[in-house]
Design a protein around this motif. Structure first.
Motif, PDB file in Angstrom:
ATOM      1  N   ARG A  50       1.307  -1.441  -0.233  1.00  0.00           N
ATOM      2  CA  ARG A  50       0.142   0.174  -0.236  1.00  0.00           C
ATOM      3  C   ARG A  50       0.937   1.478  -0.324  1.00  0.00           C
ATOM      4  NH1 ARG A  50      -5.361   1.736   1.827  1.00  0.00           N
ATOM      5  NH2 ARG A  50      -5.556  -0.097   1.268  1.00  0.00           N
ATOM      6  N   LYS A 209      -7.766  -4.522   5.192  1.00  0.00           N
ATOM      7  CA  LYS A 209      -8.195  -3.350   4.563  1.00  0.00           C
ATOM      8  C   LYS A 209      -8.309  -1.914   5.573  1.00  0.00           C
ATOM      9  CE  LYS A 209     -11.543  -1.696   1.012  1.00  0.00           C
ATOM     10  NZ  LYS A 209     -11.183  -0.472   1.535  1.00  0.00           N
ATOM     11  N   ASP A 213      -6.211   1.188   5.310  1.00  0.00           N
ATOM     12  CA  ASP A 213      -7.143   2.605   4.882  1.00  0.00           C
ATOM     13  C   ASP A 213      -7.020   3.656   5.994  1.00  0.00           C
ATOM     14  OD1 ASP A 213      -7.716   0.939   2.546  1.00  0.00           O
ATOM     15  OD2 ASP A 213      -9.642   1.071   2.714  1.00  0.00           O
ATOM     16  N   GLU A 216      -3.918   5.289   5.741  1.00  0.00           N
ATOM     17  CA  GLU A 216      -3.267   6.240   4.883  1.00  0.00           C
ATOM     18  C   GLU A 216      -3.903   7.603   5.016  1.00  0.00           C
ATOM     19  OE1 GLU A 216      -2.805   5.275  -0.020  1.00  0.00           O
ATOM     20  OE2 GLU A 216      -5.020   4.447   1.161  1.00  0.00           O
TER      21      GLU A 216
END
Length: 225
Positions: A50, A209, A213, A216
């Motif tokens: 990621r 996830k 997420d 980030e």
């Protein structure tokens, strides 16, 4: 701009051929949670992909040498059977390259970026459905990132805790002592192994996830600020 570094000390239960004799008859212990942290490498790989950053991870079971510890604490009841010269070779071939790569990466990232968030990834067999974010004493930037990360995770009804002023292990402590706390943010992420091994209370991919997420999003907020 903030850079990210992802590391995973106990990524595998691998035993090189030259050392398999000391584990003969105890292979089940090596592959148990005593020998490694199931799910940690999978999660670390997700973060690495990621954030488009190389992953640093241990390459042998911690029952051979524990990358996060120093001195005699590095050795298990199995590896203590090895001659001192053999253990010195383990340090030279496995621990020292791992630590050198990590320090080089930190130095380079801090040279090129305003700050660095170092996520040290672990999975925990002793907790059930819990995610922990731990930051060292006096870790100004780490506390800021971890608090913002926890807020986003908690908003999704995840059982997540941010624990401040946790004295890190030998490796974490050595890094925290060298690099300025206002630039180097060390966060120890510990995820209950129930997510990975049993899919509870959340499916593993769902949890992964959310972790990716949310961090980030925190990183983007910090860049804008």
């Amino acid at each position: 701009m903030t850079a990210f570094l992802i590391s995973c000390d106990h990524a595998t239960c691998a035993v090189p051929e030259a050392y398999r004799e000391i584990f003969r008859g105890s292979e089940d212990i090596v592959t148990s949670t005593e020998g490694w942290e199931p799910g940690s490498l999978n999660l670390a790989q997700g973060f690495s992909m990621r954030f488009r950053t190389p992953l640093l991870h241990g390459d042998v079971t911690r029952l051979l040498i524990d990358f996060g510890k120093d001195g005699d604490e590095r050795w298990s009841r199995f590896s203590l059977k090895l001659p001192e010269t053999t253990r010195a070779k383990l340090v030279d071939r496995h621990e020292r390259p791992y630590r050198t790569q990590m320090k080089d990466r930190i130095a380079e990232d801090l040279r090129r970026h305003e700050s660095l968030v170092h996520v040290m990834i672990h999975t925990d067999p002793a907790t059930d459905g819990l995610v922990m974010l731990e930051t060292p004493p006096g870790a100004v930037l780490a506390e800021k990132f971890a608090a913002a990360w926890r807020t986003r995770l908690a908003a999704k009804d995840l059982d997540v805790r941010h624990v401040r002023d946790v004295v890190p292990g030998a490796l974490g402590a050595s890094l925290a002592a060298v690099y300025p706390a206002e630039q180097y943010a060390q966060i120890r992420l510990s995820v209950a192994q129930t997510f990975f091994l049993e899919g509870r209370p959340w499916r593993w991919e769902t949890l992964k996830k959310l972790l990716l997420d949310s961090l980030e999003a925190v990183g983007k907020e910090a860049t804008v600020a």
